[in-house]
Design an enzyme around this catalytic site. Structure first.
Site, PDB file in Angstrom:
ATOM      1  N   HIS A  21       0.890  -1.172   0.000  1.00  0.00           N
ATOM      2  CA  HIS A  21       0.000   0.000   0.000  1.00  0.00           C
ATOM      3  C   HIS A  21       0.916   1.207   0.000  1.00  0.00           C
ATOM      4  CE1 HIS A  21      -4.105   1.415   0.312  1.00  0.00           C
ATOM      5  NE2 HIS A  21      -3.832   2.177   1.354  1.00  0.00           N
ATOM      6  N   LYS A 166     -10.176   6.335  -4.428  1.00  0.00           N
ATOM      7  CA  LYS A 166      -9.235   7.332  -3.913  1.00  0.00           C
ATOM      8  C   LYS A 166      -7.844   6.878  -4.325  1.00  0.00           C
ATOM      9  CE  LYS A 166      -7.613   8.310   0.783  1.00  0.00           C
ATOM     10  NZ  LYS A 166      -8.046   8.913   2.073  1.00  0.00           N
ATOM     11  N   LYS A 168      -3.779   7.308  -4.176  1.00  0.00           N
ATOM     12  CA  LYS A 168      -2.691   7.891  -3.390  1.00  0.00           C
ATOM     13  C   LYS A 168      -1.673   8.486  -4.360  1.00  0.00           C
ATOM     14  CE  LYS A 168      -3.726   7.010   0.896  1.00  0.00           C
ATOM     15  NZ  LYS A 168      -3.873   8.067   1.908  1.00  0.00           N
ATOM     16  N   ASP A 197      -5.553  11.538  -2.698  1.00  0.00           N
ATOM     17  CA  ASP A 197      -5.042  11.920  -1.388  1.00  0.00           C
ATOM     18  C   ASP A 197      -3.540  12.127  -1.533  1.00  0.00           C
ATOM     19  OD1 ASP A 197      -5.384  10.583   2.007  1.00  0.00           O
ATOM     20  OD2 ASP A 197      -4.403  12.373   1.207  1.00  0.00           O
ATOM     21  N   GLU A 223      -7.554  15.496  -1.338  1.00  0.00           N
ATOM     22  CA  GLU A 223      -7.375  15.393   0.118  1.00  0.00           C
ATOM     23  C   GLU A 223      -5.989  15.877   0.532  1.00  0.00           C
ATOM     24  OE1 GLU A 223      -8.614  11.544   1.410  1.00  0.00           O
ATOM     25  OE2 GLU A 223      -7.762  11.772   3.399  1.00  0.00           O
ATOM     26  N   ASP A 248      -7.583  16.670   6.049  1.00  0.00           N
ATOM     27  CA  ASP A 248      -7.421  15.391   6.747  1.00  0.00           C
ATOM     28  C   ASP A 248      -6.427  15.575   7.891  1.00  0.00           C
ATOM     29  OD1 ASP A 248      -6.287  12.009   5.861  1.00  0.00           O
ATOM     30  OD2 ASP A 248      -6.983  12.897   7.708  1.00  0.00           O
ATOM     31  N   LYS A 272     -12.158  11.444  11.282  1.00  0.00           N
ATOM     32  CA  LYS A 272     -11.506  10.198  11.703  1.00  0.00           C
ATOM     33  C   LYS A 272     -11.585  10.088  13.225  1.00  0.00           C
ATOM     34  CE  LYS A 272      -8.458   9.893   7.760  1.00  0.00           C
ATOM     35  NZ  LYS A 272      -7.083   9.708   7.247  1.00  0.00           N
ATOM     36  N   GLU A 326     -14.698   5.932   3.583  1.00  0.00           N
ATOM     37  CA  GLU A 326     -13.632   5.048   3.097  1.00  0.00           C
ATOM     38  C   GLU A 326     -13.377   3.961   4.143  1.00  0.00           C
ATOM     39  OE1 GLU A 326     -10.180   7.566   2.616  1.00  0.00           O
ATOM     40  OE2 GLU A 326      -9.966   7.863   4.766  1.00  0.00           O
TER      41      GLU A 326
HETATM   42  O1  LIG Z   1      -6.470   9.228   4.539  1.00  0.00           O
HETATM   43  C1  LIG Z   1      -5.369   8.693   4.741  1.00  0.00           C
HETATM   44  O2  LIG Z   1      -4.337   9.179   4.337  1.00  0.00           O
HETATM   45  C2  LIG Z   1      -5.286   7.437   5.568  1.00  0.00           C
HETATM   46  C3  LIG Z   1      -5.806   6.255   4.901  1.00  0.00           C
HETATM   47  C4  LIG Z   1      -7.120   6.333   4.252  1.00  0.00           C
HETATM   48  C5  LIG Z   1      -7.077   5.506   3.196  1.00  0.00           C
HETATM   49  C6  LIG Z   1      -5.739   5.129   2.993  1.00  0.00           C
HETATM   50  O3  LIG Z   1      -5.311   4.345   2.141  1.00  0.00           O
HETATM   51  O4  LIG Z   1      -4.936   5.744   3.898  1.00  0.00           O
HETATM   52 MN   LIG Z   2      -5.833  11.201   3.969  1.00  0.00          MN
END
Ligand SMILES: O=C(O)C[C@H]1C=CC(=O)O1
Ligand SMILES: [Mn+2]
Length: 383
Positions: A21, A166, A168, A197, A223, A248, A272, A326
């Protein structure tokens, strides 16, 4: 007869993830969380969870700091206290422990679980009762490879498990990230939505180019594009572009939520439980967003099914989660640690019916994955 808090146990578990991940600041091959069991004088028990991501690379806490804060500073002030007076217990924790929101959230959640179980109702009932029976659940595409992510998105769509994705980004150059997002957006088309994000990785200059490019690609939500300290930057992006900007990492509890709302520095709050400091502080963050007309998104700290179940209880009571949730944490793990797993399907998760958070851990799974089990490789140096 008063029921008292008699025993607090914190357990670090390490569970492999289904794949690497890849976030901008870390790559995860396992997720570690802290499970907390609180036992009460009447024989009842409650469970909670504290989580973070990538050790200390995501935020100010790690599972080791969460366990230490609970064992050395939170448990001593709560022993013998009235188990039903959660507001009083939270006040004691806040006085004895500054920050350390995930540690406080883990214990506070266990107190809510215990109280709800003693009353024979779901935790949602203690927050006004559920409005939703299911909550939409987005999936994070973070294999680090565009083709792999596209194949994964296809699978999630065909299994009707997720249609909000979402991505990354933030680890590569902005231009490379934009190409990555564009490729996935093309593949998904109008079968789903694309969000990103950045996990604080961009400077304001990079963010201006990134936000402009993402908006043109058809991304709908960005994000935490800039560091949490750059509230001026988050505000500039929120005010300067049509696309929704979500806070976030900057949201470490209600006071930060108030500051971000007052500055009009975000369009959406990723709520969160761990970052807020518990279910009640998360409810306060939600109240601030609703009063300020800021959109809501049920965020995750990649908790196991346990912490996810707690978050589901709270988010089920929120009138409008305009950006969904999520809450996919347990789906990222190779092993289900709950005795009764959360039920995912139809692009959503069902709100459990049972008392408390609606489920309990499977004791054999906890025994197998706990870091302090005899012979555990991870236990080296943490004795
Ligand atoms: O939001 C974050 O950064 C934390 C988390 C949420 C999904 C993910 O893959 O990481
Ligand atoms: Mn995040």
């Amino acid at each position: 007869m008063t029921t008292t808090i008699d025993h607090i146990e914190s357990i670090i578990i390490d569970v492999p993830t289904v794949r690497g991940h890849v976030l901008s600041m870390t790559t995860m091959m396992t997720q570690s969380v802290v499970l907390v069991r609180v036992r009460f004088s009447d024989g009842s028990a409650g469970w909670g969870e504290g989580a973070s991501i990538g050790g200390l690379s995501y935020g100010p806490e790690s599972v080791e700091s969460i366990k230490l804060a609970i064992d050395s500073y939170i448990a001593p002030v709560l022993m013998g206290r009235d188990a039903d007076r959660i507001a009083a217990a939270s006040g004691l924790m806040a006085r004895a422990v500054k920050g350390n929101h995930a540690a406080r959230a883990a214990v506070e959640t266990a107190l809510w679980d215990g109280l709800a179980r003693r009353l024979g109702v779901p935790v949602a009932q203690l927050f006004g009762g559920r409005i939703h029976d299911r909550l939409p659940v987005a999936w994070t595409l973070a294999s680090g490879n565009s083709e792999t992510d596209i194949a994964e998105a296809e699978r999630m769509l065909s299994e009707r498990r997720h249609r909000d994705f979402k991505l990354k980004i933030g680890k590569r150059k902005v231009k490379e990230d934009l190409a990555h997002v564009a490729a996935i957006a093309r593949a998904v088309g109008d079968r789903g939505t694309i969000r990103v994000d950045v996990n604080q990785a961009w400077s304001l200059t990079e963010a201006r180019y990134g936000v402009r490019g993402l908006q043109e690609i058809g991304c709908v939500l960005i994000e935490q594009p800039v560091p949490r300290e750059r509230l001026d930057g988050l505000r500039a992006l929120t005010q300067g572009y049509e696309i929704a900007i979500m806070a976030d990492e900057v949201l470490q509890g209600p006071a930060d939520a108030m500051r971000v709302a007052a500055e009009r520095a975000a369009d959406v709050f990723a709520v969160k439980v761990c970052q807020s400091g518990g279910l009640m502080p998360a409810a306060e963050v939600i109240a601030i967003a609703r009063a300020a007309g800021i959109g809501l998104y049920g965020g995750t700290m990649l908790e196991s099914g346990l912490g996810t179940a707690a978050a589901v209880q709270l988010f089920a009571t929120v009138p409008e989660l305009a950006w969904g949730t999520e809450l996919f944490g347990p789906l990222l793990l190779t092993e289900e640690i709950l005795a009764e797993p959360l039920r995912y399907g139809d692009f959503s998760v069902a709100v459990p019916d049972g008392p408390g958070i609606g489920t309990v851990p499977d004791p054999d799974k906890v025994k197998f994955y706990r870091r302090d089990r005899p012979g555990s490789l991870m236990a080296v140096g943490t004795a």
